[in-house]
Design a protein around this motif. Structure first.
Motif, short mmCIF file in Angstrom:
data_model
loop_
_atom_site.label_atom_id
_atom_site.label_comp_id
_atom_site.label_asym_id
_atom_site.label_seq_id
_atom_site.Cartn_x
_atom_site.Cartn_y
_atom_site.Cartn_z
N PRO A 1 0.52 -7.67 5.22
CA PRO A 1 -0.27 -7.12 5.06
C PRO A 1 -1.69 -8.36 5.61
O PRO A 1 -2.17 -8.04 6.41
CB PRO A 1 -1.14 -6.77 3.83
CG PRO A 1 -0.15 -6.50 3.03
CD PRO A 1 0.89 -7.14 4.12
N HIS B 1 -5.10 -3.17 5.87
CA HIS B 1 -4.03 -2.09 5.73
C HIS B 1 -3.50 -1.54 6.65
O HIS B 1 -3.71 -1.77 8.01
CB HIS B 1 -4.79 -1.44 4.34
CG HIS B 1 -6.27 -0.49 4.91
ND1 HIS B 1 -7.55 -1.66 5.16
CD2 HIS B 1 -6.51 0.49 6.14
CE1 HIS B 1 -7.89 -1.25 6.63
NE2 HIS B 1 -8.08 0.38 6.36
N GLY C 1 0.78 -1.11 -0.12
CA GLY C 1 -0.05 0.22 -0.13
C GLY C 1 0.51 1.76 0.29
O GLY C 1 0.65 2.82 0.93
#
Lengths: 268, 253
Positions: free
Chosen positions: A96, A103, A88
């Motif tokens: 993750p 997230h 991300g």
């Protein structure tokens, strides 16, 4: 409990886990997973651990997770694609798939962590109370002197390594390795995570300064919290492995209904 | 019969728990019910802390030898506005702290006036929500004294701090309840580690609300406002990070 009158043998179904044990086990199964995964997310916010009363970026850390590397003291281990990965648009210590939320969300992870801490602590305290009052700990968990002899310990370690598990009447009771593992979880790791967790709360430190004395400072408490959590994670891995090896249907059923089929003696 | 239903009950509880873990906690966290449940947990933790802890308990204070050799700066390290730069240029000579809202006597104090009021010096630990800690020495005016001077109205419930810095167009602000506002260690610090407070650490005035996390320690404080409710201020959640990232308003945990 008619089955306790005669000596049971392999193949017999015995009542093995009492209701408080089963309820506590499943409450923990949920709570510990949420705590571990949200805890890894919280760790991602500052993937360094320190000893002492203070510890920030420029101070001496004993553990760092940096892009693709894990450093423990002088030891640096490359961890590409596992620890210190890009996700991300940022580098995170734990990937993750291991974190909750998946997230980067420190505030969300803290909410999960503190909400489910109640599920860890309240049933945990009830279980401790029950275990002492109803003498469960003395009867089922306290190792006997004979079990703690190096000879007996070594014998059990060897049997486990060869995947030779107790059968018949012997399988009714926890073996010494189980007693040590469960005892460590109940009396060391779980109280450890709870107390060091409280030590990281600045307002609890004001109210209960003995917490800081006990663990040697907030950064030390954070380190011990992490180590206890890793201990619990290691326990869960081995625990699940043992469940699979020992017969998952029988084991899981016994933890749901309390009834356990004693393994049959294998013909030599 | 009883055993069977109990078995079924526990079994479905177990299956539900497994489903909860595996079917995406993210979605639960994002759902309204899930969020309500998590909020409930947060309220329970806040209430439990307020119940089991002594409201006047002091945060641990440390010896000079325990201080961090280097106290890092974080968040905004400089408000970066022309107005603030002008204040820095003239040593905050024209800078004033406004005390208003639900008070009997609104105040506007210069830095010299504040430095001449009673002060408290404390060596305390700064705990960032991210997990790091730093120990530093702070000197400043106890907030409770300032509020007594201004005369808090009985309808006041929270103290809001308005700051000179902003992230984009959102000005930084924070708020605390009266328990923490009148706590003896809650000070408006104007000196750190024996020096006049520097820009990186929040010059000329910074809130120190010991017993709470770093994001409560508002830097560049320009105004102190007593309010009855946090609704309508900023995003309504009581602070910049509370509004933007969902951080817990009570940061004692």
């Amino acid at each position: 409990m008619a089955e306790q009158l005669s000596t049971p043998e392999g193949g017999d179904i015995v009542y093995r886990h009492r209701l408080p044990v089963r309820l506590w086990h499943w409450a923990n199964a949920v709570a510990v997973f949420v705590m571990l995964m949200s805890g890894l997310m919280i760790f991602n916010a500052h993937p360094h651990l320190y000893w002492g009363q203070y510890g920030a970026n420029y101070d001496h850390s004993w553990l760092d997770i940096t892009p693709g590397h894990l450093r423990i003291g002088p030891l640096t281990i490359p961890t590409p694609h596992v620890l210190g990965v890009r996700a991300g648009g940022r580098i995170v210590a734990f990937p993750p798939w291991a974190t909750l939320p998946s997230h980067y969300d420190l505030a969300g992870a803290r909410q999960w962590h503190f909400a489910f801490a109640w599920l860890l602590v309240v049933p945990g305290l009830c279980f401790l109370l029950w275990g002492f009052v109803r003498r469960h700990f003395w009867r089922d968990l306290a190792p006997s002197r004979a079990e703690l002899t190096p000879r007996h310990l070594w014998h059990d370690v060897r049997d486990h390594a060869r995947l030779r598990f107790p059968t018949g009447e012997a399988a009714r009771r926890y073996n010494i390795l189980q007693k040590i593992a469960y005892g460590t979880v109940i009396f060391v790791l779980l109280p450890g995570v709870v107390l060091t967790g409280l030590t990281m709360s600045p307002s609890m430190d004001a109210a209960w300064p003995w917490l800081l004395d006990l663990f040697g400072g907030r950064p030390s408490a954070r380190s011990i919290h992490f180590l206890c959590a890793m201990g619990l994670a290691a326990f869960i891995l081995i625990h699940l492995l043992m469940v699979v090896l020992a017969g998952p249907i029988n084991e899981v059923r016994s933890m749901i209904t309390g009834r356990y089929r004693l393994p049959r003696e294998k013909a030599e | 019969m009883i055993r069977l239903s109990r078995r079924r009950l526990i079994g479905s509880l177990g299956a539900g728990a497994g489903g909860l873990l595996l079917s995406g906690c993210d979605r639960i966290g994002a759902s309204q019910t899930g969020q309500a449940l998590l909020d409930l947990g947060e309220k329970a933790t806040f209430s439990a802390q307020r119940i089991v802890t002594d409201r006047a308990a002091l945060a641990p204070e440390y010896a000079a030898s325990d201080m961090s050799p280097f106290f890092r700066t974080n968040g905004n390290r400089d408000p970066g506005t022309p107005e603030y730069a002008a204040h820095v240029a003239d040593g905050f000579a024209d800078w004033r702290l406004a005390v208003d809202g639900l008070v009997a006597r609104p105040l506007s104090l210069s830095l010299t006036q504040i430095r001449n009021l009673p002060r408290r010096t404390q060596i305390t630990r700064h705990d960032c929500v991210e997990g790091w800690s730093a120990i530093g020495q702070w000197t400043g005016l106890p907030l409770g004294m300032l509020l007594k001077q201004a005369g808090l109205r009985s309808s006041a419930r929270y103290i809001v701090f308005h700051c000179a810095d902003s992230f984009g167009s959102r000005p930084y602000y924070e708020s605390i309840d009266l328990i923490d506002a009148f706590h003896p260690q809650t000070i408006l610090a104007w000196a750190m580690n024996g020096q006049t407070l520097d820009v990186g650490h929040g010059a000329p005035l910074r809130l120190r609300v010991e017993r709470q996390l770093g994001y409560k320690q508002a830097k560049y404080v320009m105004g102190v406002e007593a309010v009855a409710s946090l609704a309508g201020i900023g995003g309504g959640k009581g602070g910049f990070w509370e509004d933007v990232s969902g951080y817990q308003w009570y940061a004692g945990i």
